[in-house]
Design a protein around this motif. Structure first.
Motif, short mmCIF file in Angstrom:
data_model
loop_
_atom_site.label_atom_id
_atom_site.label_comp_id
_atom_site.label_asym_id
_atom_site.label_seq_id
_atom_site.Cartn_x
_atom_site.Cartn_y
_atom_site.Cartn_z
N GLN A 110 0.84 -1.20 0.00
CA GLN A 110 0.00 0.00 0.00
C GLN A 110 0.87 1.25 0.00
O GLN A 110 0.67 2.18 -0.80
N ARG A 111 1.85 1.26 0.88
CA ARG A 111 2.76 2.40 0.97
C ARG A 111 3.55 2.57 -0.33
O ARG A 111 3.70 3.68 -0.85
N GLY A 112 4.04 1.47 -0.86
CA GLY A 112 4.85 1.52 -2.07
C GLY A 112 4.08 2.01 -3.28
O GLY A 112 4.56 2.89 -4.02
N PHE A 113 2.88 1.49 -3.47
CA PHE A 113 2.12 1.89 -4.66
C PHE A 113 1.55 3.30 -4.52
O PHE A 113 1.40 4.01 -5.51
N ALA A 114 1.29 3.73 -3.28
CA ALA A 114 0.89 5.13 -3.08
C ALA A 114 2.04 6.04 -3.51
O ALA A 114 1.82 7.09 -4.13
N ALA A 115 3.28 5.64 -3.18
CA ALA A 115 4.45 6.43 -3.58
C ALA A 115 4.61 6.44 -5.10
O ALA A 115 4.99 7.46 -5.69
N VAL A 116 4.32 5.31 -5.74
CA VAL A 116 4.39 5.23 -7.21
C VAL A 116 3.39 6.21 -7.83
O VAL A 116 3.73 6.99 -8.74
N THR A 117 2.14 6.17 -7.35
CA THR A 117 1.11 7.08 -7.88
C THR A 117 1.51 8.54 -7.67
O THR A 117 1.35 9.37 -8.57
N ALA A 118 2.04 8.85 -6.49
CA ALA A 118 2.48 10.23 -6.21
C ALA A 118 3.59 10.65 -7.15
O ALA A 118 3.60 11.78 -7.67
N ALA A 119 4.53 9.74 -7.41
CA ALA A 119 5.65 10.05 -8.32
C ALA A 119 5.15 10.28 -9.73
O ALA A 119 5.65 11.16 -10.44
N LEU A 120 4.15 9.50 -10.15
CA LEU A 120 3.61 9.64 -11.50
C LEU A 120 2.79 10.93 -11.64
O LEU A 120 2.62 11.43 -12.76
N GLU A 121 2.30 11.43 -10.52
CA GLU A 121 1.60 12.73 -10.56
C GLU A 121 2.59 13.89 -10.59
O GLU A 121 2.33 14.92 -11.20
N ARG A 122 3.75 13.70 -9.94
CA ARG A 122 4.79 14.73 -9.92
C ARG A 122 5.52 14.81 -11.26
O ARG A 122 5.85 15.88 -11.75
N GLU A 123 5.83 13.63 -11.80
CA GLU A 123 6.62 13.56 -13.03
C GLU A 123 5.75 13.00 -14.15
O GLU A 123 4.79 12.29 -13.89
N THR A 124 6.12 13.28 -15.38
CA THR A 124 5.38 12.70 -16.50
C THR A 124 6.36 12.03 -17.46
O THR A 124 6.75 12.62 -18.46
N PRO A 125 6.78 10.81 -17.12
CA PRO A 125 7.69 10.09 -18.00
C PRO A 125 7.07 9.95 -19.40
O PRO A 125 5.88 9.67 -19.53
N ALA A 126 7.89 10.13 -20.41
CA ALA A 126 7.37 10.23 -21.79
C ALA A 126 7.23 8.88 -22.49
O ALA A 126 6.58 8.80 -23.53
N THR A 127 7.83 7.84 -21.93
CA THR A 127 7.80 6.54 -22.62
C THR A 127 7.34 5.44 -21.66
O THR A 127 7.48 5.58 -20.44
N PRO A 128 6.83 4.33 -22.20
CA PRO A 128 6.46 3.20 -21.34
C PRO A 128 7.61 2.74 -20.47
O PRO A 128 7.44 2.50 -19.26
N GLY A 129 8.80 2.64 -21.05
CA GLY A 129 9.96 2.19 -20.28
C GLY A 129 10.26 3.10 -19.11
O GLY A 129 10.53 2.64 -18.00
N ALA A 130 10.18 4.41 -19.35
CA ALA A 130 10.48 5.38 -18.29
C ALA A 130 9.45 5.32 -17.16
O ALA A 130 9.79 5.48 -15.99
N VAL A 131 8.19 5.07 -17.51
CA VAL A 131 7.14 4.92 -16.49
C VAL A 131 7.47 3.74 -15.57
O VAL A 131 7.43 3.86 -14.33
N LEU A 132 7.83 2.61 -16.16
CA LEU A 132 8.10 1.41 -15.37
C LEU A 132 9.37 1.55 -14.54
O LEU A 132 9.42 1.09 -13.38
N VAL A 133 10.41 2.18 -15.10
CA VAL A 133 11.66 2.37 -14.36
C VAL A 133 11.41 3.27 -13.15
O VAL A 133 11.87 2.98 -12.03
N LEU A 134 10.65 4.35 -13.33
CA LEU A 134 10.32 5.25 -12.22
C LEU A 134 9.55 4.50 -11.14
O LEU A 134 9.87 4.61 -9.94
N ALA A 135 8.56 3.72 -11.55
CA ALA A 135 7.76 2.95 -10.58
C ALA A 135 8.63 1.97 -9.81
O ALA A 135 8.51 1.84 -8.58
N GLY A 136 9.51 1.30 -10.52
CA GLY A 136 10.40 0.33 -9.87
C GLY A 136 11.30 0.98 -8.83
O GLY A 136 11.48 0.46 -7.73
#
Length: 201
Positions: A42-68
């Protein structure tokens, strides 16, 4: 074709499902682990969602690397490094392409699953997340397969861990007492695949 927005929405949907099922994940983990799998994810995926709201990775690969990276940084125990490795390795396999095909995504997930197996030293049948991830990826790799088929394969794989004896992870310390409990890691892995199917539907 699958673009960065597809992967962003997948992870946000995964966050919602993890939130919804956190209690069940923790209950499963209380039987054979540290009773923190649900709250950790729960804590980890909340952080992922927050990061995706802060940043807008331009490619599928960049989205997954940021989440990881976020999962590795914020999730305690073994699940942070394992889920983080899964997504980072898949992201790196996708490279800088602005869009990818479902087949390329399946190949990338295969690379991520292989990295998880290497990191944890586990294989299918050891009562781990691989018992859900392996069949899901195999279903996606089948040219006729769909995200729904992958979801069903992952769910069946997770349920199939119940009669197994754990051979890796904290549950393995219990020996035969781990038999009769569904593996929490396989269960949460099945949730991620379910989020894919739910989003596409």
């Amino acid at each position: 074709m699958l673009d960065a927005d597809f992967f962003r929405r997948w992870l946000i949907m995964s966050t919602a499902l993890v939130d919804q099922e956190a209690g069940r994940l923790t209950e499963l983990d209380s039987a054979i682990g540290d009773a923190d799998h649900g709250s950790n994810l729960q804590r980890g995926f909340a952080a992922v969602t927050a990061a995706l709201e802060r940043e807008t990775p331009a490619t599928p690969g960049a989205v997954l690397v940021l989440a990881g990276k976020e999962l590795i940084a914020t999730v305690g125990g073994a699940s942070g490094p394992l889920y983080g490795t899964l997504l980072r390795r898949a992201g790196k396999a996708l490279g800088d392409a602005p869009e990818v095909t479902p087949e390329q995504f399946a190949d990338a997930l295969r690379a991520g699953v292989a990295a998880v197996a290497q990191l944890g030293g586990a294989k299918p049948g050891d009562k781990t997340m691989l018992d859900a991830l392996e069949p899901a990826v195999a279903a996606l790799e089948d040219t006729t397969a769909s995200f729904a088929a992958a979801r069903d394969a992952a769910e069946k794989g997770a349920q199939g861990t119940t009669p197994l004896q754990a051979r890796k992870g904290r549950a393995s310390y219990l020996g035969e007492r781990s038999i009769g409990h569904q593996d929490p890691g396989a269960t949460s892995s099945a949730l991620l695949v379910a989020a894919l199917a739910e989003m596409v539907e």
